[in-house]
Design a protein around this motif. Structure first.
Motif, mmCIF file in Angstrom:
data_model
loop_
_atom_site.group_PDB
_atom_site.id
_atom_site.type_symbol
_atom_site.label_atom_id
_atom_site.label_comp_id
_atom_site.label_asym_id
_atom_site.label_seq_id
_atom_site.Cartn_x
_atom_site.Cartn_y
_atom_site.Cartn_z
ATOM 1 N N PRO A 81 34.958 32.110 -28.699
ATOM 2 C CA PRO A 81 33.806 32.064 -29.611
ATOM 3 C C PRO A 81 34.157 32.731 -30.942
ATOM 4 O O PRO A 81 34.871 33.748 -30.973
ATOM 5 C CB PRO A 81 32.728 32.846 -28.866
ATOM 6 C CG PRO A 81 33.132 32.783 -27.434
ATOM 7 C CD PRO A 81 34.627 32.784 -27.437
ATOM 8 N N ARG A 136 26.147 37.332 -26.424
ATOM 9 C CA ARG A 136 26.991 36.146 -26.628
ATOM 10 C C ARG A 136 27.918 35.936 -25.435
ATOM 11 O O ARG A 136 28.138 34.811 -24.981
ATOM 12 C CB ARG A 136 27.814 36.299 -27.906
ATOM 13 C CG ARG A 136 26.998 36.227 -29.182
ATOM 14 C CD ARG A 136 27.891 36.365 -30.394
ATOM 15 N NE ARG A 136 28.735 35.179 -30.563
ATOM 16 C CZ ARG A 136 29.785 35.131 -31.360
ATOM 17 N NH1 ARG A 136 30.144 36.201 -32.057
ATOM 18 N NH2 ARG A 136 30.480 34.029 -31.472
ATOM 19 N N GLN A 173 31.089 26.001 -31.523
ATOM 20 C CA GLN A 173 30.932 26.851 -30.347
ATOM 21 C C GLN A 173 32.190 27.673 -30.098
ATOM 22 O O GLN A 173 32.114 28.836 -29.719
ATOM 23 C CB GLN A 173 30.615 25.996 -29.101
ATOM 24 C CG GLN A 173 29.296 25.267 -29.146
ATOM 25 C CD GLN A 173 28.124 26.208 -29.084
ATOM 26 O OE1 GLN A 173 28.240 27.332 -28.606
ATOM 27 N NE2 GLN A 173 26.991 25.777 -29.607
ATOM 28 N N ARG A 225 26.775 29.253 -19.976
ATOM 29 C CA ARG A 225 27.031 27.885 -20.430
ATOM 30 C C ARG A 225 28.233 27.271 -19.731
ATOM 31 O O ARG A 225 28.212 26.123 -19.309
ATOM 32 C CB ARG A 225 27.258 27.877 -21.946
ATOM 33 C CG ARG A 225 27.304 26.487 -22.547
ATOM 34 C CD ARG A 225 27.762 26.502 -23.969
ATOM 35 N NE ARG A 225 29.150 26.935 -24.054
ATOM 36 C CZ ARG A 225 29.840 26.984 -25.184
ATOM 37 N NH1 ARG A 225 29.256 26.647 -26.324
ATOM 38 N NH2 ARG A 225 31.080 27.392 -25.197
ATOM 39 N N ASP A 254 23.834 26.792 -25.742
ATOM 40 C CA ASP A 254 24.354 26.513 -27.083
ATOM 41 C C ASP A 254 23.375 27.007 -28.147
ATOM 42 O O ASP A 254 23.777 27.627 -29.149
ATOM 43 C CB ASP A 254 24.592 25.017 -27.263
ATOM 44 C CG ASP A 254 25.774 24.527 -26.443
ATOM 45 O OD1 ASP A 254 26.543 25.396 -25.964
ATOM 46 O OD2 ASP A 254 25.914 23.305 -26.274
ATOM 47 N N MET A 291 23.557 30.675 -28.275
ATOM 48 C CA MET A 291 24.773 31.127 -28.955
ATOM 49 C C MET A 291 24.613 30.988 -30.461
ATOM 50 O O MET A 291 25.002 31.875 -31.237
ATOM 51 C CB MET A 291 25.970 30.306 -28.475
ATOM 52 C CG MET A 291 26.384 30.572 -27.042
ATOM 53 S SD MET A 291 27.419 32.017 -26.869
ATOM 54 C CE MET A 291 28.970 31.365 -27.438
ATOM 55 N N LYS A 292 24.060 29.836 -30.895
ATOM 56 C CA LYS A 292 23.869 29.625 -32.323
ATOM 57 C C LYS A 292 22.911 30.667 -32.901
ATOM 58 O O LYS A 292 23.115 31.182 -34.014
ATOM 59 C CB LYS A 292 23.336 28.219 -32.579
ATOM 60 C CG LYS A 292 24.374 27.128 -32.345
ATOM 61 C CD LYS A 292 23.791 25.760 -32.633
ATOM 62 C CE LYS A 292 24.845 24.669 -32.422
ATOM 63 N NZ LYS A 292 24.294 23.319 -32.679
#
Length: 464
Positions: free
Chosen positions: A355, A427, A311, A434, A256, A259-260
């Protein structure tokens, strides 16, 4: 009641106990039941032969049975005692072995006196028997005294049974030596054997109770061990699951965060290009285009900000953002290209999550490096379709192709484009890690029938 009647009752009681013990032996398959069965069988044979054998046994054989068979029973008694009490006392075990050796010598001597000579008629025969019984009483007394100090309840059953046998055996021996004038018919208490039989019955009762208690305790201990093992297995399984869950949560958290971080890099990349486009419209005095551009751009920025901390977003939101982006780009380049977004009818875009800002970098790459360098008709088609497991996103342009685009780009712009595509690939990789699924993108170079470059197709595959 006469002694004969009592003897029949005694044989019946011992036989019943013997049969019950044989069943226990068959059921549990423990050595202690084997010794106990042999012990009872010897005593039962002894009393049957003592009562009935005098009439049909040879005199020497009868006297051998009278003095030797009880000693054989005592021999087995010591093996039974060691197993029954789980004896670990080395001194007592040595004493058991010595008494058994003495019993063996005594039986062999009696065999010689009864079968190979007339020694059974001599007084020495009775003296040996009395001496041997006295030794057994003394040895048993010492063993009982030593074992009585143990707190184990099974040993207490053994001590009680042995003490009763010794006590009544001593009474029987004294009665034999002193002699009681019998009546006719013989009453039970007038026969020395009666006291021996009472001692044996009481001993067998104590031993049977001890065996029952021993088995019950072993069953409880086994159940406790199994329960403890089950608890330990459950605890280990719980710890394993907790560890696995913690690892999954940690892995998800890291993904996470990754990804952020990637989105944080992606959004400035897009916004930078858009602001440059607005600036270019203003500097070139394209006020209508700038106003339309700003209207669409502001709405697009609002959607980007709304999804910046998420997310996943609905596919419908991603399509709306993508449409706004393409409108902005189309306005910027004064309708220099044509685009269409196709969503297959069986897809419910509100129920599928992907996403945010995932497709935009591929569309941007197709416009900037494929279509804008092409002369003539320029077309970008973005299609969304799915099966039971995956969502497929196809981004296809009829631009100049990757090879020629690479030749025409300046190095700085090429590095900038490579960074955007690399972030998008990362990503997808982070999403795969994840969620534990396989998300990926494949790029295909298109060609016309003559083999000339005819554009590029990107296929993004996402699990539903």
């Amino acid at each position: 009641m006469t002694f004969d009647t009592w003897n029949i009752a005694f044989v019946g009681m011992v036989t019943s106990m013997l049969l019950f013990n044989i069943m226990q032996w068959y059921s549990h398959r423990e050595r202690v039941y084997g010794y106990y069965t042999l012990f009872m069988l010897l005593w039962l044979g002894y009393f049957v032969l003592r009562q009935e054998g005098e009439a049909w046994l040879r005199e020497g054989t009868y006297h051998f049975v009278r003095v030797a068979v009880p000693m054989m029973a005592y021999f087995v008694y010591y093996d039974f005692s060691a197993v029954f009490t789980r004896l670990r006392d080395e001194k007592l075990l040595k004493l058991f072995s010595r008494v058994q050796a003495l019993l063996t010598v005594y039986v062999l001597v009696e065999m010689g006196l009864c079968f190979f000579s007339e020694g059974w008629r001599l007084p020495v025969h009775e003296y040996l028997h009395i001496a041997m019984r006295t030794i057994l009483i003394l040895a048993s007394g010492y063993i009982i005294w030593r074992m009585a100090q143990a707190p184990d309840r099974v040993i207490r059953y053994f001590v009680a049974g042995s003490l009763l046998l010794v006590l009544f055996g001593a009474i029987a021996m004294v009665t034999t030596i002193t002699g009681i004038r019998p009546s006719t018919p013989l009453r039970p208490w007038e026969a020395p054997l009666f006291y021996m039989q009472i001692g044996i019955i009481l001993e067998l009762l104590c031993f049977s109770l001890g065996l029952a208690y021993r088995h019950r305790r072993a069953s409880i201990e086994k159940a406790v061990v199994f329960e403890q093992l089950a608890r330990e297995r459950e605890q280990l399984e719980r710890e394993r699951l907790e560890t696995k869950l913690a690892a999954q949560q940690t892995h998800k958290l890291l993904s996470d965060l990754r990804m952020k971080a990637l989105r944080a890099q992606m959004n400035p990349h897009f916004l930078f290009n858009s602001l440059n486009a607005i600036q270019e419209c203003i500097l070139t005095e394209q006020t209508d285009a700038a106003a339309s551009y700003l209207a669409k751009f502001s709405k697009l920025v609002r959607l980007i900000l709304e999804s910046s901390d998420k997310q996943m977003i609905p596919l419908s939101s991603e399509i709306e953002s993508l449409r706004l982006y393409l409108d902005v780009e189309s306005l910027r380049f004064t309708q220099a290209f044509f685009y269409e977004i196709l969503v297959h009818t069986h897809i419910d875009a509100s129920l599928i999550n992907i996403p945010p800002m995932l497709v935009q970098p591929y569309a941007e790459n197709a416009i900037w490096h494929g279509l804008l360098h092409k002369e003539g008709d320029r077309k970008l088609t973005i299609s969304f379709f799915s099966d039971d497991e995956f969502l497929y996103i196809e981004i296809q342009d009829n631009g100049i192709g990757r090879a020629k685009a690479g030749q025409e780009q300046n190095p700085l712009k090429k590095e900038y484009e490579s960074r955007g595509m690399k972030l998008t690939d990362e990503r997808l990789q982070a999403l795969s890690e994840r969620e534990g699924v396989n998300a990926f993108a494949e790029v295909e170079d298109l060609a016309d029938p003559a083999g000339r470059p005819a554009g590029t197709r990107v296929m993004v595959t996402l699990p539903i």
